[in-house]
Design a protein around this motif. Structure first.
Motif, PDB file in Angstrom:
ATOM      1  N   SER A 263       0.824  -1.215   0.000  1.00 26.90           N
ATOM      2  CA  SER A 263       0.000   0.000   0.000  1.00 26.90           C
ATOM      3  C   SER A 263       0.856   1.264   0.000  1.00 26.90           C
ATOM      4  N   ASP A 264       2.165   1.119  -0.190  1.00 28.58           N
ATOM      5  CA  ASP A 264       3.061   2.275  -0.111  1.00 28.58           C
ATOM      6  C   ASP A 264       2.751   3.340  -1.163  1.00 28.58           C
ATOM      7  N   TYR A 265       2.318   2.922  -2.346  1.00 26.68           N
ATOM      8  CA  TYR A 265       2.011   3.924  -3.367  1.00 26.68           C
ATOM      9  C   TYR A 265       0.910   4.858  -2.874  1.00 26.68           C
ATOM     10  N   ALA A 266      -0.125   4.301  -2.290  1.00 23.69           N
ATOM     11  CA  ALA A 266      -1.219   5.122  -1.763  1.00 23.69           C
ATOM     12  C   ALA A 266      -0.738   5.994  -0.603  1.00 23.69           C
ATOM     13  N   THR A 267       0.177   5.487   0.204  1.00 29.01           N
ATOM     14  CA  THR A 267       0.749   6.274   1.296  1.00 29.01           C
ATOM     15  C   THR A 267       1.464   7.496   0.748  1.00 29.01           C
ATOM     16  N   ILE A 268       2.199   7.307  -0.332  1.00 30.18           N
ATOM     17  CA  ILE A 268       2.961   8.406  -0.931  1.00 30.18           C
ATOM     18  C   ILE A 268       2.054   9.388  -1.667  1.00 30.18           C
ATOM     19  N   MET A 269       1.171   8.863  -2.498  1.00 28.19           N
ATOM     20  CA  MET A 269       0.415   9.695  -3.430  1.00 28.19           C
ATOM     21  C   MET A 269      -0.987  10.073  -2.939  1.00 28.19           C
ATOM     22  N   GLY A 270      -1.472   9.380  -1.892  1.00 32.76           N
ATOM     23  CA  GLY A 270      -2.815   9.670  -1.408  1.00 32.76           C
ATOM     24  C   GLY A 270      -3.909   9.072  -2.258  1.00 32.76           C
ATOM     25  N   ARG A 271      -3.553   8.167  -3.121  1.00 31.92           N
ATOM     26  CA  ARG A 271      -4.511   7.458  -3.985  1.00 31.92           C
ATOM     27  C   ARG A 271      -3.869   6.152  -4.428  1.00 31.92           C
ATOM     28  N   PRO A 272      -4.672   5.176  -4.848  1.00 28.65           N
ATOM     29  CA  PRO A 272      -4.087   3.928  -5.335  1.00 28.65           C
ATOM     30  C   PRO A 272      -3.388   4.114  -6.683  1.00 28.65           C
ATOM     31  N   ALA A 273      -2.489   3.226  -6.989  1.00 29.92           N
ATOM     32  CA  ALA A 273      -1.880   3.215  -8.322  1.00 29.92           C
ATOM     33  C   ALA A 273      -2.931   2.851  -9.366  1.00 29.92           C
ATOM     34  N   GLN A 274      -2.725   3.303 -10.578  1.00 33.79           N
ATOM     35  CA  GLN A 274      -3.626   2.956 -11.677  1.00 33.79           C
ATOM     36  C   GLN A 274      -3.685   1.436 -11.819  1.00 33.79           C
ATOM     37  N   THR A 275      -4.883   0.896 -11.991  1.00 33.92           N
ATOM     38  CA  THR A 275      -5.011  -0.551 -12.120  1.00 33.92           C
ATOM     39  C   THR A 275      -4.396  -1.020 -13.428  1.00 33.92           C
ATOM     40  N   LEU A 276      -4.050  -2.282 -13.472  1.00 31.96           N
ATOM     41  CA  LEU A 276      -3.473  -2.839 -14.691  1.00 31.96           C
ATOM     42  C   LEU A 276      -4.459  -2.749 -15.848  1.00 31.96           C
ATOM     43  N   LEU A 277      -5.716  -3.066 -15.594  1.00 28.49           N
ATOM     44  CA  LEU A 277      -6.722  -3.004 -16.657  1.00 28.49           C
ATOM     45  C   LEU A 277      -6.856  -1.587 -17.193  1.00 28.49           C
ATOM     46  N   ASP A 278      -6.966  -0.613 -16.316  1.00 24.41           N
ATOM     47  CA  ASP A 278      -7.118   0.776 -16.755  1.00 24.41           C
ATOM     48  C   ASP A 278      -5.894   1.242 -17.517  1.00 24.41           C
ATOM     49  N   PHE A 279      -4.704   0.908 -17.003  1.00 25.30           N
ATOM     50  CA  PHE A 279      -3.476   1.308 -17.686  1.00 25.30           C
ATOM     51  C   PHE A 279      -3.414   0.714 -19.092  1.00 25.30           C
ATOM     52  N   LEU A 280      -3.677  -0.581 -19.205  1.00 27.41           N
ATOM     53  CA  LEU A 280      -3.568  -1.241 -20.500  1.00 27.41           C
ATOM     54  C   LEU A 280      -4.645  -0.754 -21.471  1.00 27.41           C
ATOM     55  N   GLN A 281      -5.855  -0.576 -20.979  1.00 29.11           N
ATOM     56  CA  GLN A 281      -6.920  -0.089 -21.867  1.00 29.11           C
ATOM     57  C   GLN A 281      -6.565   1.289 -22.406  1.00 29.11           C
ATOM     58  N   THR A 282      -6.118   2.171 -21.534  1.00 32.88           N
ATOM     59  CA  THR A 282      -5.774   3.531 -21.953  1.00 32.88           C
ATOM     60  C   THR A 282      -4.586   3.552 -22.895  1.00 32.88           C
ATOM     61  N   THR A 283      -3.545   2.797 -22.549  1.00 33.65           N
ATOM     62  CA  THR A 283      -2.291   2.855 -23.304  1.00 33.65           C
ATOM     63  C   THR A 283      -2.380   2.063 -24.599  1.00 33.65           C
ATOM     64  N   TYR A 284      -2.987   0.875 -24.562  1.00 32.44           N
ATOM     65  CA  TYR A 284      -3.063   0.053 -25.759  1.00 32.44           C
ATOM     66  C   TYR A 284      -3.972   0.683 -26.812  1.00 32.44           C
ATOM     67  N   GLN A 285      -5.042   1.288 -26.397  1.00 32.14           N
ATOM     68  CA  GLN A 285      -5.948   1.902 -27.349  1.00 32.14           C
ATOM     69  C   GLN A 285      -5.327   3.107 -28.037  1.00 32.14           C
ATOM     70  N   SER A 286      -4.414   3.787 -27.347  1.00 32.60           N
ATOM     71  CA  SER A 286      -3.782   4.969 -27.935  1.00 32.60           C
ATOM     72  C   SER A 286      -2.490   4.655 -28.656  1.00 32.60           C
ATOM     73  N   ALA A 287      -2.000   3.402 -28.534  1.00 32.72           N
ATOM     74  CA  ALA A 287      -0.754   3.017 -29.197  1.00 32.72           C
ATOM     75  C   ALA A 287      -0.987   2.839 -30.696  1.00 32.72           C
ATOM     76  N   PRO A 288      -0.019   3.237 -31.539  1.00 30.02           N
ATOM     77  CA  PRO A 288      -0.162   3.031 -32.980  1.00 30.02           C
ATOM     78  C   PRO A 288      -0.196   1.555 -33.315  1.00 30.02           C
ATOM     79  N   LYS A 289      -1.088   1.173 -34.189  1.00 29.17           N
ATOM     80  CA  LYS A 289      -1.229  -0.230 -34.585  1.00 29.17           C
ATOM     81  C   LYS A 289      -0.577  -0.452 -35.948  1.00 29.17           C
ATOM     82  N   LYS A 290       0.062  -1.623 -36.072  1.00 30.82           N
ATOM     83  CA  LYS A 290       0.672  -1.999 -37.363  1.00 30.82           C
ATOM     84  C   LYS A 290      -0.417  -2.323 -38.367  1.00 30.82           C
ATOM     85  N   LEU A 291      -0.222  -1.849 -39.586  1.00 32.43           N
ATOM     86  CA  LEU A 291      -1.185  -2.140 -40.654  1.00 32.43           C
ATOM     87  C   LEU A 291      -0.882  -3.477 -41.292  1.00 32.43           C
TER      88      LEU A 291
END
Length: 291
Positions: A263-291
């Motif tokens: 829980s150290d991230y929340a101790t430092i930042m006052g909020r939880p770290a971004q979830t893996l699902l949220d991170f991947l959905q946000t990042t993968y959808q915005s990543a350039p895709k190979k044609l």
């Protein structure tokens, strides 16, 4: 205040610099880099940029001189001996330069029974710092979530996660979250407690079937779990002679040594770290895709 960051043009170092710039003026940021041209954008913003070499103590001393906080991000090497040698130079220069506080990047694969090729280095770091004259704080990262994004197309094609992890779990953190935590600790005196060790993870770890489920949800494609052997994994991903090092990390993971949750991230930042699902959905959808 003078905050020095070495490894400032690497993947994590760059993000730490950007996170710090949101909290302090550019003139307080002092970057030690191997190739000055790679930090031209930072220099243009008013940051001090100086060439240094981890293997040359004398080149490190002027970079570290007068530092209130020195953030050390290790260079990328594949064996503990190289990193320990580098770290000894860094410690020597930091002590000679009278650095007031050292903030050091660690990793959760630092256990005494971990077969990871770099475990000896990460286990050495806190012990060596404790023996030094320095005031220090360590921030241990879990695995970076970021490499999963470019890896996902291969996993879609394979239809399986193949990490040789048996039934054990992995913990993750994004580089952006890690960088934000480094910046917050570096600029918050109350968090710079000498000898304090923080561990950065998301709120949960993932067994490989659970990871496959998340990746399936992100990609919209069916992905299961079919592990290869450690030797197969080392052979498959030996680009840059990294195969043994990567396989040894998952050997540690298969022993249950990479699934720590904190829980150290929340101790430092006052909020939880971004979830893996949220991170991947946000990042993968915005990543350039190979044609």
């Amino acid at each position: 205040m003078k905050i020095t960051i070495t490894g400032a043009t690497g993947h994590l170092g760059t993000q730490i610099v950007k996170a710090l710039h949101k909290l302090v003026p550019a003139t307080e940021l002092n970057l030690g880099v191997h190739t000055v041209s790679k930090a031209a954008d930072f220099a243009a913003q008013g940051m001090t940029v100086t060439a240094m070499d981890y293997h040359d103590v004398e080149s490190l001393k002027p970079v570290l001189a007068g530092s209130d906080v020195f953030i050390y991000v290790p260079s990328k090497s594949h064996d503990s001996y190289s990193r320990v040698s580098e770290f000894e130079n860094v410690i020597q220069a930091a002590e000679a330069s009278q650095v007031k506080h050292m903030l050091v990047m660690g990793f959760i694969a630092d256990q005494v029974n971990n077969p990871f090729a770099l475990s000896a280095f990460y286990g050495y770091v806190p012990r060596r710092l404790a023996a030094s004259s320095l005031q220090y704080t360590i921030i241990r990262n879990s695995l970076y979530a970021d490499p999963l994004v470019p890896y996902l197309p291969e996993l879609i094609e394979r239809k399986n996660v193949i990490y040789p992890m048996a039934d054990q779990a992995l913990s993750f953190i994004s580089q952006a979250d890690s960088a934000a935590a480094f910046a917050k600790v570096a600029t918050t005196p109350a968090m710079l407690v000498s000898g304090r060790i923080y561990t950065l993870t998301q709120e949960k770890s993932y067994t490989m079937p659970a990871l496959a489920e998340v990746l399936s949800q992100v990609s919209g494609q069916p992905i299961g779990y079919q592990p290869v052997t450690l030797q197969q994994f080392a052979t498959m991903y030996n680009q840059g002679n990294e195969g043994h090092m990567l396989a040894s990390m998952y050997a540690g993971g298969a022993k249950g040594l990479l699934g720590e949750v904190s829980s150290d991230y929340a101790t430092i930042m006052g909020r939880p770290a971004q979830t893996l699902l949220d991170f991947l959905q946000t990042t993968y959808q915005s990543a350039p895709k190979k044609l």
